[in-house]
Design an enzyme around this catalytic site. Structure first.
Site, short mmCIF file in Angstrom:
data_model
loop_
_atom_site.label_atom_id
_atom_site.label_comp_id
_atom_site.label_asym_id
_atom_site.label_seq_id
_atom_site.Cartn_x
_atom_site.Cartn_y
_atom_site.Cartn_z
N THR A 11 0.84 -1.18 0.00
CA THR A 11 0.00 0.00 0.00
C THR A 11 0.88 1.24 0.00
O THR A 11 1.97 1.22 0.58
CB THR A 11 -0.95 0.04 1.21
OG1 THR A 11 -1.76 1.23 1.14
CG2 THR A 11 -0.18 0.03 2.52
N GLY A 15 -1.52 6.39 5.95
CA GLY A 15 -2.32 6.03 7.13
C GLY A 15 -2.37 4.52 7.33
O GLY A 15 -2.20 4.02 8.44
N LYS A 16 -2.59 3.78 6.23
CA LYS A 16 -2.60 2.33 6.32
C LYS A 16 -1.24 1.79 6.75
O LYS A 16 -1.14 0.89 7.59
CB LYS A 16 -2.97 1.72 4.97
CG LYS A 16 -4.45 1.71 4.65
CD LYS A 16 -4.67 0.88 3.40
CE LYS A 16 -6.12 0.86 2.99
NZ LYS A 16 -6.35 -0.03 1.82
N ASP A 73 -7.53 -4.73 1.10
CA ASP A 73 -8.47 -3.82 0.46
C ASP A 73 -9.55 -3.57 1.50
O ASP A 73 -10.03 -4.51 2.15
CB ASP A 73 -9.06 -4.41 -0.82
CG ASP A 73 -9.73 -3.34 -1.66
OD1 ASP A 73 -9.22 -2.20 -1.71
OD2 ASP A 73 -10.76 -3.62 -2.29
N GLY A 157 -9.23 9.08 5.88
CA GLY A 157 -10.39 8.62 5.11
C GLY A 157 -11.70 9.10 5.71
O GLY A 157 -11.87 10.28 6.00
N LYS A 179 -7.86 2.70 18.42
CA LYS A 179 -8.46 2.45 17.11
C LYS A 179 -7.97 1.12 16.55
O LYS A 179 -8.75 0.31 16.04
CB LYS A 179 -8.15 3.58 16.13
CG LYS A 179 -8.79 3.36 14.77
CD LYS A 179 -8.28 4.32 13.71
CE LYS A 179 -8.84 3.92 12.35
NZ LYS A 179 -8.23 4.68 11.24
N HIS A 184 -11.58 -2.44 11.90
CA HIS A 184 -11.64 -3.50 10.89
C HIS A 184 -10.25 -3.94 10.47
O HIS A 184 -9.97 -5.12 10.36
CB HIS A 184 -12.44 -3.01 9.68
CG HIS A 184 -11.92 -1.76 9.05
ND1 HIS A 184 -11.64 -0.62 9.77
CD2 HIS A 184 -11.62 -1.45 7.76
CE1 HIS A 184 -11.19 0.32 8.96
NE2 HIS A 184 -11.17 -0.16 7.74
N ARG A 185 -9.36 -2.96 10.28
CA ARG A 185 -7.99 -3.30 9.86
C ARG A 185 -7.23 -3.96 11.00
O ARG A 185 -6.45 -4.89 10.79
CB ARG A 185 -7.26 -2.05 9.36
CG ARG A 185 -5.90 -2.35 8.74
CD ARG A 185 -5.34 -1.15 8.00
NE ARG A 185 -6.20 -0.80 6.88
CZ ARG A 185 -7.00 0.27 6.85
NH1 ARG A 185 -7.02 1.12 7.86
NH2 ARG A 185 -7.76 0.51 5.81
#
Length: 202
Positions: A11, A15-16, A73, A157, A179, A184-185
């Site tokens: 990626t 942020g990711k 993703d 995001g 967080k 989800h991540r």
């Protein structure tokens, strides 16, 4: 096949990258990023699901670098919008759209929709591949509501508009460690880490 000590994170989203590095910090691996391979062109993310896009990216970069590659993703699914923006979350307002434009389009699309019908979820699918074999795969979701007025300076995001009703805060108002614990991540990456523990130890 013995797992290598190097893992490529597929990626270019800062942020990711920051979140994934934090979540996987306990694994005995060296992390490479796409910045280490600037000449490799990204694949077209045209698959209909998060899972298929993640797999496509992982295989693409693994085959071109020879490194085990972790790709994810992820995106936002809003029930009142039929699951949109979904796999197009990063490109919701256009191919080169940024967070501001994407969020503006989201809020405009929800104009007139009452708060109780603004249910949504963040979804993440993650895959580790060596180019042929899939060594790990996982998913994670977190539920919330979309609010008009952005709140919080953390995250990226859609985070400033994603309210966690039981906590009364947006994901952009959470400290990064919290967080990552519930997101989800965070869920998907911890499951990836658990699956990689055995091959990495061999």
């Amino acid at each position: 096949m013995r797992a290598p000590a190097i893992l490529l994170l597929a990626t270019s989203n800062p942020g990711k990258l920051r979140e994934i590095r934090q979540i996987l910090s306990g694994l005995p691996i060296e992390i490479k990023t796409l910045a280490d391979f600037p000449d490799i062109q990204p694949p077209v993310e045209d698959e209909p699901t998060f899972e298929a896009n993640a797999l496509k990216k992982a295989r693409h970069y693994a085959r071109r670098t020879g490194l085990w590659t972790l790709a994810d993703d992820s995106g936002l699914e809003v029930d009142a919008l039929g699951g949109a923006p979904g796999v197009r979350s990063a490109r919701y307002a256009g191919e080169n759209a940024g967070d501001t434009a994407n969020n503006a389009k989201l809020i405009a699309a929800l104009a007139g929709v009452p708060a109780e019908r603004r249910t949504a979820r963040f979804r993440c699918a993650a895959v580790v591949s060596d180019g042929s074999r899939v060594w790990a795969s996982a998913q994670g979701t977190v539920d919330g509501l979309i609010i008009d007025t952005p709140r919080g300076q953390n995250g990226f995001g859609y985070d400033p508009h994603f309210l966690l009703p039981q906590r009364g805060v947006t994901t952009a108002e959470l400290p990064p460690e919290e967080k990552n614990r519930i997101s989800h991540r965070g869920q998907a990456m911890r499951r990836i880490g658990e699956q990689l523990t055995d091959p990495l130890a061999k």
